[in-house]
Design a protein around this motif. Structure first.
Motif, PDB file in Angstrom:
ATOM      1  N   PHE A   1       0.843  -1.193   0.000  1.00 21.53           N
ATOM      2  CA  PHE A   1       0.000   0.000   0.000  1.00 21.53           C
ATOM      3  C   PHE A   1       0.880   1.246   0.000  1.00 21.53           C
ATOM      4  N   ALA A   2       0.202   2.371  -0.211  1.00 20.66           N
ATOM      5  CA  ALA A   2       0.874   3.672  -0.122  1.00 20.66           C
ATOM      6  C   ALA A   2       0.091   4.524   0.869  1.00 20.66           C
ATOM      7  N   ILE A   3       0.808   5.199   1.753  1.00 24.96           N
ATOM      8  CA  ILE A   3       0.177   6.029   2.773  1.00 24.96           C
ATOM      9  C   ILE A   3       0.354   7.489   2.373  1.00 24.96           C
ATOM     10  N   GLU A   4      -0.746   8.207   2.278  1.00 27.56           N
ATOM     11  CA  GLU A   4      -0.698   9.631   1.944  1.00 27.56           C
ATOM     12  C   GLU A   4      -0.602  10.450   3.233  1.00 27.56           C
TER      13      GLU A   4
ATOM     14  N   ILE B   1       1.514   4.116  11.429  1.00 30.38           N
ATOM     15  CA  ILE B   1       1.898   3.279  10.280  1.00 30.38           C
ATOM     16  C   ILE B   1       1.705   1.810  10.604  1.00 30.38           C
ATOM     17  N   ASP B   2       2.091   1.399  11.826  1.00 28.36           N
ATOM     18  CA  ASP B   2       1.891   0.001  12.220  1.00 28.36           C
ATOM     19  C   ASP B   2       0.412  -0.371  12.190  1.00 28.36           C
ATOM     20  N   ALA B   3      -0.441   0.527  12.674  1.00 26.75           N
ATOM     21  CA  ALA B   3      -1.881   0.241  12.676  1.00 26.75           C
ATOM     22  C   ALA B   3      -2.414   0.129  11.247  1.00 26.75           C
ATOM     23  N   ILE B   4      -1.940   0.995  10.348  1.00 27.38           N
ATOM     24  CA  ILE B   4      -2.389   0.928   8.949  1.00 27.38           C
ATOM     25  C   ILE B   4      -1.914  -0.368   8.299  1.00 27.38           C
ATOM     26  N   GLU B   5      -0.669  -0.781   8.586  1.00 23.13           N
ATOM     27  CA  GLU B   5      -0.154  -2.038   8.018  1.00 23.13           C
ATOM     28  C   GLU B   5      -0.992  -3.225   8.485  1.00 23.13           C
ATOM     29  N   SER B   6      -1.350  -3.234   9.767  1.00 24.30           N
ATOM     30  CA  SER B   6      -2.178  -4.337  10.275  1.00 24.30           C
ATOM     31  C   SER B   6      -3.552  -4.328   9.624  1.00 24.30           C
ATOM     32  N   ASP B   7      -4.141  -3.139   9.458  1.00 24.08           N
ATOM     33  CA  ASP B   7      -5.459  -3.049   8.838  1.00 24.08           C
ATOM     34  C   ASP B   7      -5.415  -3.416   7.361  1.00 24.08           C
ATOM     35  N   TRP B   8      -4.295  -3.105   6.715  1.00 22.10           N
ATOM     36  CA  TRP B   8      -4.160  -3.415   5.291  1.00 22.10           C
ATOM     37  C   TRP B   8      -4.178  -4.918   5.021  1.00 22.10           C
ATOM     38  N   GLN B   9      -3.680  -5.708   5.974  1.00 16.06           N
ATOM     39  CA  GLN B   9      -3.689  -7.150   5.805  1.00 16.06           C
ATOM     40  C   GLN B   9      -5.113  -7.693   5.646  1.00 16.06           C
ATOM     41  N   ALA B  10      -6.077  -7.010   6.285  1.00 14.90           N
ATOM     42  CA  ALA B  10      -7.467  -7.469   6.217  1.00 14.90           C
ATOM     43  C   ALA B  10      -8.253  -6.775   5.121  1.00 14.90           C
ATOM     44  N   GLU B  11      -7.917  -5.525   4.787  1.00 13.06           N
ATOM     45  CA  GLU B  11      -8.700  -4.756   3.808  1.00 13.06           C
ATOM     46  C   GLU B  11      -7.726  -4.024   2.887  1.00 13.06           C
ATOM     47  N   LYS B  12      -7.406  -4.632   1.745  1.00 11.48           N
ATOM     48  CA  LYS B  12      -6.344  -4.124   0.889  1.00 11.48           C
ATOM     49  C   LYS B  12      -6.816  -3.080  -0.119  1.00 11.48           C
TER      50      LYS B  12
ATOM     51  N   ARG C   1      -2.084  17.631  16.052  1.00 12.47           N
ATOM     52  CA  ARG C   1      -3.003  16.501  15.931  1.00 12.47           C
ATOM     53  C   ARG C   1      -2.450  15.544  14.873  1.00 12.47           C
ATOM     54  N   ILE C   2      -2.332  14.286  15.232  1.00 16.35           N
ATOM     55  CA  ILE C   2      -1.845  13.248  14.320  1.00 16.35           C
ATOM     56  C   ILE C   2      -2.923  12.178  14.245  1.00 16.35           C
ATOM     57  N   ALA C   3      -3.567  12.068  13.062  1.00 11.68           N
ATOM     58  CA  ALA C   3      -4.711  11.160  12.907  1.00 11.68           C
ATOM     59  C   ALA C   3      -4.453  10.182  11.767  1.00 11.68           C
ATOM     60  N   ASP C   4      -5.052   8.979  11.870  1.00 12.76           N
ATOM     61  CA  ASP C   4      -4.993   7.983  10.793  1.00 12.76           C
ATOM     62  C   ASP C   4      -6.385   7.417  10.588  1.00 12.76           C
ATOM     63  N   ASN C   5      -6.566   6.723   9.472  1.00 15.72           N
ATOM     64  CA  ASN C   5      -7.868   6.110   9.181  1.00 15.72           C
ATOM     65  C   ASN C   5      -7.783   4.598   9.191  1.00 15.72           C
ATOM     66  N   ALA C   6      -7.031   4.058  10.169  1.00 11.19           N
ATOM     67  CA  ALA C   6      -6.933   2.604  10.325  1.00 11.19           C
ATOM     68  C   ALA C   6      -8.175   2.082  11.061  1.00 11.19           C
ATOM     69  N   ALA C   7      -8.041   0.913  11.665  1.00 14.18           N
ATOM     70  CA  ALA C   7      -9.209   0.256  12.273  1.00 14.18           C
ATOM     71  C   ALA C   7      -9.646   0.896  13.579  1.00 14.18           C
ATOM     72  N   GLY C   8      -8.766   1.718  14.210  1.00 16.63           N
ATOM     73  CA  GLY C   8      -9.144   2.329  15.479  1.00 16.63           C
ATOM     74  C   GLY C   8      -8.738   1.475  16.672  1.00 16.63           C
ATOM     75  N   ILE C   9      -8.984   2.005  17.892  1.00 17.32           N
ATOM     76  CA  ILE C   9      -8.575   1.345  19.133  1.00 17.32           C
ATOM     77  C   ILE C   9      -9.818   1.115  19.996  1.00 17.32           C
ATOM     78  N   ALA C  10      -9.885  -0.090  20.557  1.00 17.89           N
ATOM     79  CA  ALA C  10     -11.006  -0.404  21.449  1.00 17.89           C
ATOM     80  C   ALA C  10     -10.894   0.405  22.741  1.00 17.89           C
ATOM     81  N   GLU C  11     -12.028   0.623  23.388  1.00 23.10           N
ATOM     82  CA  GLU C  11     -12.067   1.452  24.593  1.00 23.10           C
ATOM     83  C   GLU C  11     -11.235   0.837  25.714  1.00 23.10           C
ATOM     84  N   ALA C  12     -11.291  -0.475  25.856  1.00 29.32           N
ATOM     85  CA  ALA C  12     -10.533  -1.144  26.924  1.00 29.32           C
ATOM     86  C   ALA C  12      -9.026  -0.951  26.733  1.00 29.32           C
ATOM     87  N   ILE C  13      -8.596  -0.956  25.496  1.00 26.61           N
ATOM     88  CA  ILE C  13      -7.165  -0.762  25.220  1.00 26.61           C
ATOM     89  C   ILE C  13      -6.782   0.694  25.384  1.00 26.61           C
TER      90      ILE C  13
END
Length: 693
Positions: free
Chosen positions: A525-528, A558-569, A591-603
């Motif tokens: 993938f490529a990250i903009e 970037i790590d979160a996007i890489e993990s999400d990319w494995q499931a939704e390419k 502010r540093i934001a990404d559009n990966a899968a997000g983080i659960a509340e417990a985590i």
């Protein structure tokens, strides 16, 4: 460190065992990253392998270059000897020819018969000095039998036994040459021949000089005709004696010489071969002896191995024949010495690097053991365990930072050397191109060999590509220097005092370090990166520590996007960075934001706890966000929090006062030393994962 055979054998055994284990576990037909997995266990030994390979390659290149220089020098020396030999032979022939001219003058100016004693007195000394002429003969014109010639006088008398054979040769083989000499009114040379009556089997060359009776004292030779022909002076050249002295002075080694008469038909051109090893000149009259001495090796460059001798009307060629001894490897011992020394130095350097890496590995192993022991006391001594673990990790990261800083310094030295010489390379290339253009202007029609070679090497393309090549090298070196500078900045320990810094410049430096993880790759993938910067004032802060905060947060995105990319390419990923100035609070926000899968509340509630991580084993230590929190909140008196929605992404917010409340910091520890996810460590991890720079 001790260098001994036991360590070497242990190293080789480990490599052998690991290769067998890796090859047995990997199916190259099903795993496209099999090679990367195979090499992964040996990542620590990559510098050693590169140093050894580079050293051996440079040694081979030095050996090859030395060999070429020695060979070129040897060929140049051989050409110079051949030039001197050709000049000496030509000069010697002209000197011998002067004796014939002297005899012609004697017989032409004598009114009566010239007695042998007078001829002896006249040419004895010159004949003694020039051993090429074996004898001088006088053949008077026979008015009763004009088509027949007899030898009236022959000097020296020791050659009298050859008179019958000489007369036979003159009246048969040489007769046409005599007539041609009379018709052309000049001195001519015959083809090499064998004279009967001689005890040896040598080829001889006859010099035919017509002698005329002058009708007047001032009559030129061109005005004389056959009616005034008085006879012929015959100079008998012994080819072996003529050549032998000059060949001996040439001091040829490992090369032979062949002599050919180019005027003769091809099947009769060969006069003989001079063998330098035995210092013998073997004529074509002795084919059995010639063949028994072996077959010489032909010369690889005809223009460098041939010289032409002009012997009156004859045209001889002198040809070099390289023997098998010419390319004897012992003659190039300097090249082999260079190769041996280079390989020895490369081996010692590689072995030293291996021992250094082994020592580093043992230090890291000790650090891991200490960390493990500290974690076992977590439940009973949570605060003590936290402090001890952070200190251990700080020691490890400090050692690694110092090591990387040193490596960056060592890499920077040769890079600066290359950078400093690139402008000279560009200028020299431009000068060479200008020189070629001058040659083209003043020599518009070069030799055919030059044209063919230019087409073979695509010379026009080289001229066009040379400037582009120089520019690309300049850009590449500047990029390397930029990366080295970034490594230096991120590997330095924190300053004791804060300083005014531009927050946005720190963000840009961080993006430069992580650029290799953002760009598009094959089947990846490529990250903009979306930047929304506002004008910010300078902030009093520890700039290097804030850079580590940005590094940790962006790297986690970037790590979160890489993990999400494995499931939704098919999704388009981005990281948005926004900066604002809040005049009311006298603070800046990032502010540093990404559009990966997000983080659960417990985590999310445990993000800033030390040693808490959701990454696989070996991917992280769980200290990155904890230390980032310490840097922002405790060190700078700011705020750091996280907002996340599952399925939409995550956003980290950093708020820093412009005039930082650094007085509230805890001066007992340097936060920079405690950073887990430092740029250096991430770069090394990413490199061995196959996603490096």
């Amino acid at each position: 460190m001790e260098f001994n055979n036991t360590n070497t054998f242990r190293f080789l055994s480990v490599i052998k065992r690991q290769v067998r284990r890796s090859f047995g576990a990997i199916d190259f037909g099903k795993s496209p990253r099999a090679i990367a997995k195979l090499l992964h266990p040996y990542r620590r030994y990559l510098p050693t392998s590169l140093a050894l390979g580079l050293g051996i390659g440079l040694s081979i290149a030095a050996c090859s270059k030395t060999y070429q220089l020695l060979e070129s020098y040897q060929l140049l020396e051989l050409q110079q000897k051949l030039d001197r030999l050709a000049t000496d032979l030509q000069t010697d022939f002209e000197s011998n020819l002067d004796i014939v001219r002297t005899a012609v003058t004697l017989y032409a100016t004598s009114e009566g018969e010239v007695k042998p004693s007078i001829l002896e007195q006249f040419i004895q000394y010159p004949l003694y000095r020039h051993s090429g002429i074996e004898a001088i003969a006088w053949l008077p014109q026979n008015d009763a039998r004009p088509a027949t010639f007899t030898v009236a006088t022959l000097f020296p008398q020791s050659a009298a036994a050859a008179i019958p054979g000489l007369e036979s040769a003159v009246n048969s083989t040489v007769k046409s040459t005599l007539e041609t000499a009379v018709a052309r009114k000049e001195i001519l040379a015959t083809a090499p021949l064998s004279i009967q009556g001689q005890s040896d089997r040598q080829l001889r060359l006859l010099i035919v000089a017509p002698v005329y009776r002058p009708s007047s004292p001032h009559e030129a030779i061109e005005e004389r005709d056959r009616t005034n022909l008085k006879g012929f002076v015959l100079g008998i050249f012994q080819i072996d004696s003529f050549l032998h002295l000059n060949l001996k002075k040439a001091e040829l080694e490992a090369v032979d010489l062949s002599f050919q008469d180019l005027i003769e038909p091809k099947n009769r051109q060969l006069l003989g071969v001079y063998f330098a090893k035995s210092q013998q000149f073997i004529t074509a009259l002795e084919p059995d002896l010639f063949s028994s001495l072996g077959r010489p090796v032909s010369c690889f460059d005809g223009s460098a191995c041939t010289r032409i001798l002009n012997l009156q009307n004859r045209r001889w060629s002198v040809n070099l024949l390289l023997t098998s001894d010419y390319h004897n490897p012992r003659k190039y011992w300097q090249a082999w010495v260079a190769l041996s020394i280079g390989i020895l130095i490369s081996g010692l350097t590689a072995f030293y690097l291996y021992k250094l890496l082994e020592h580093t590995e043992s230090v890291e192993k000790i650090a891991k053991e200490r960390t493990l022991k500290t974690q076992q006391l977590q439940e009973a001594l949570a605060k003590l365990q936290d402090a001890q673990s952070l200190l251990i990790h700080a020691e490890k990261m400090s050692s690694l930072g110092i090591l990387v800083a040193g490596l960056a310094h060592e890499i920077n030295n040769p890079t600066n050397f290359i950078y400093g010489n690139l402008q000279y390379i560009a200028r020299y290339a431009k000068d060479l191109v200008g020189l070629v253009e001058l040659y083209r202007h003043y020599y518009p029609e070069p030799a055919l060999e030059v044209i063919e070679y230019s087409e073979e090497i695509e010379f026009e393309f080289i001229l066009e590509d040379m400037e582009k090549l120089s520019t690309s090298m300049q850009v590449g070196v500047e990029r390397i220097m930029g990366i080295i500078q970034s490594l230096r900045q991120f590997s330095r320990l924190g300053d004791d005092r804060p300083k005014l810094a531009n927050i946005q410049e720190g963000i840009e430096d961080t993006l430069t370090i992580l650029q290799h993880r953002l760009r598009d790759k094959t089947n990846c993938f490529a990250i903009e990166v979306i930047k929304d910067y506002h004008t910010l004032p300078l902030v009093a802060c520890y700039a290097e520590q804030l850079n580590q905060v940005f590094m940790n947060i962006i790297a986690n995105a970037i790590d979160a996007i890489e993990s999400d990319w494995q499931a939704e390419k098919s999704k388009d990923y981005f990281i948005k960075i926004q900066t604002r100035y809040l005049p009311g609070k006298q603070a800046v926000t990032v502010r540093i934001a990404d559009n990966a899968a997000g983080i659960a509340e417990a985590i999310k509630t445990r993000l800033f706890e030390p040693f808490y991580t959701t990454k696989p084993v070996g991917k992280g230590t769980g200290l990155g966000l904890a230390i980032s929190y310490q840097i922002v909140v405790e060190r700078h008196g700011g705020a750091l929090w996280c907002e996340s929605t599952l399925g939409q992404g995550t956003e980290f917010l950093i708020e820093l006062p412009v005039h930082s409340a650094i007085g509230r910091e805890t001066p007992k520890r340097e936060t920079h030393e405690l950073t887990s996810e430092t740029p250096v460590e991430r770069l090394l991890e990413n490199f061995w994962d196959g996603t490096g720079i």
